[in-house]
Design a protein around this motif. Sequence first.
Motif, short mmCIF file in Angstrom:
data_model
loop_
_atom_site.label_atom_id
_atom_site.label_comp_id
_atom_site.label_asym_id
_atom_site.label_seq_id
_atom_site.Cartn_x
_atom_site.Cartn_y
_atom_site.Cartn_z
N THR A 90 0.84 -1.20 0.00
CA THR A 90 0.00 0.00 0.00
C THR A 90 0.87 1.25 0.00
N LEU A 91 1.87 1.26 0.88
CA LEU A 91 2.75 2.42 0.98
C LEU A 91 3.55 2.63 -0.30
N TRP A 92 4.07 1.55 -0.87
CA TRP A 92 4.84 1.67 -2.11
C TRP A 92 3.96 2.17 -3.25
N THR A 93 2.72 1.69 -3.31
CA THR A 93 1.81 2.14 -4.37
C THR A 93 1.52 3.63 -4.24
N LEU A 94 1.28 4.08 -3.02
CA LEU A 94 1.01 5.50 -2.79
C LEU A 94 2.23 6.36 -3.10
N LEU A 95 3.40 5.91 -2.69
CA LEU A 95 4.63 6.67 -2.95
C LEU A 95 4.95 6.73 -4.44
N CYS A 96 4.74 5.61 -5.12
CA CYS A 96 4.97 5.60 -6.58
C CYS A 96 3.98 6.51 -7.29
N GLY A 97 2.73 6.51 -6.82
CA GLY A 97 1.73 7.39 -7.42
C GLY A 97 2.08 8.85 -7.23
N ALA A 98 2.53 9.20 -6.01
CA ALA A 98 2.93 10.58 -5.74
C ALA A 98 4.14 10.97 -6.59
N SER A 99 5.09 10.06 -6.72
CA SER A 99 6.29 10.34 -7.52
C SER A 99 5.92 10.52 -8.99
N PHE A 100 5.01 9.70 -9.45
CA PHE A 100 4.55 9.79 -10.83
C PHE A 100 3.85 11.12 -11.08
N ALA A 101 3.00 11.51 -10.12
CA ALA A 101 2.31 12.80 -10.24
C ALA A 101 3.30 13.95 -10.20
N ALA A 102 4.37 13.81 -9.40
CA ALA A 102 5.40 14.85 -9.34
C ALA A 102 6.11 14.99 -10.69
N LEU A 103 6.36 13.86 -11.32
CA LEU A 103 6.99 13.89 -12.65
C LEU A 103 6.09 14.59 -13.66
N LEU A 104 4.80 14.28 -13.62
CA LEU A 104 3.84 14.93 -14.52
C LEU A 104 3.78 16.43 -14.23
N CYS A 105 3.84 16.79 -12.96
CA CYS A 105 3.82 18.20 -12.56
C CYS A 105 5.03 18.93 -13.15
N ALA A 106 6.21 18.31 -13.05
CA ALA A 106 7.42 18.93 -13.58
C ALA A 106 7.35 19.10 -15.09
N VAL A 107 6.88 18.06 -15.77
CA VAL A 107 6.74 18.13 -17.23
C VAL A 107 5.78 19.24 -17.62
N TRP A 108 4.68 19.36 -16.90
CA TRP A 108 3.68 20.38 -17.21
C TRP A 108 4.23 21.77 -16.98
N LEU A 109 4.97 21.95 -15.88
CA LEU A 109 5.54 23.27 -15.59
C LEU A 109 6.55 23.68 -16.66
N VAL A 110 7.33 22.72 -17.13
CA VAL A 110 8.33 23.02 -18.17
C VAL A 110 7.66 23.28 -19.51
N ALA A 111 6.67 22.45 -19.84
CA ALA A 111 6.00 22.58 -21.15
C ALA A 111 5.13 23.82 -21.22
N GLY A 112 4.53 24.18 -20.12
CA GLY A 112 3.66 25.36 -20.11
C GLY A 112 2.27 25.04 -20.62
N THR A 113 2.12 24.81 -21.89
CA THR A 113 0.82 24.47 -22.48
C THR A 113 0.89 23.07 -23.07
N LEU A 114 -0.26 22.42 -23.09
CA LEU A 114 -0.33 21.05 -23.60
C LEU A 114 -1.12 21.02 -24.91
N GLY A 115 -0.66 20.24 -25.83
CA GLY A 115 -1.43 19.99 -27.04
C GLY A 115 -2.44 18.90 -26.78
N THR A 116 -3.11 18.46 -27.84
CA THR A 116 -4.12 17.41 -27.70
C THR A 116 -3.50 16.12 -27.17
N ALA A 117 -2.36 15.73 -27.73
CA ALA A 117 -1.71 14.51 -27.29
C ALA A 117 -1.26 14.60 -25.84
N GLY A 118 -0.69 15.74 -25.46
CA GLY A 118 -0.24 15.93 -24.09
C GLY A 118 -1.39 15.88 -23.10
#
Length: 236
Positions: A90-118
């Motif tokens: 349970t803990l590993w799943t939650l930590l991996c989910g948070a880490s994954f969301a953090a990665l998406l957050c970083a990508v979004w902040l760098v990209a700024g705007t998302l296209g349809t695919a993004g």
Amino acid sequence: MVRSTRALVVTGLLLLTCASGVVDAVCYFSLDQVFAGNMTGNVLLLGFALVGEAGNPVNNGVAVLGFLGGATLAGRLAPHGRRDVVPTSTLWTLLCGASFAALLCAVWLVAGTLGTAGTLVITTLLAVVMGAQLNAVKPIGNANITTVVVTGTLANLARDSRLAGAPPDVHSNWVDRLLAVVVLALGAAAGAALDRKASPGAALGLAVVLMLAGAAVLLLVRRRQLEAGRAARPGG
């Protein structure tokens, strides 16, 4: 000890619930009116699409598929049935989910705007995280706080109330249920405010912090439960 441990469990689950509210706010306002956790909303929007009254049925469809994928994965990893100790999986799943969301957050902040695919990719992956979170916490055994949706929570809150004629011994669950509803709404409000006034990436960053905080509290719960178990053994 038992009461304090239970309070920590509730706190951890509420932090995850708040994170879900933030994530769904970001998805609704910045990912073309889709939900990562509220699958009821996505299914309804898909139904509207059947008569040409939905904005982006593809987005809703991939969210449902992503959620199912995440829920299935967590179902494989987390043990079925209730456990007296918060499972490591349970803990590993939650930590991996948070880490994954953090990665998406970083990508979004760098990209700024998302296209349809993004938009489709981030929608799908956030839905995976939410689906995994829902099933990851089930072995903890608190059915009053699912951390993702509150439809059943509201129904049970009403059904087990004095107004509905429920016996007195079932009223004790109302606090957890009410808190789950309030916290989800507060998370949605915070997510919407950050998304509109700052950026979607900033709002998603708040969700990541809440996810990590929830996982950290549940880790503390696991340690307390293990210590209590050792103390209860003969010679412990």
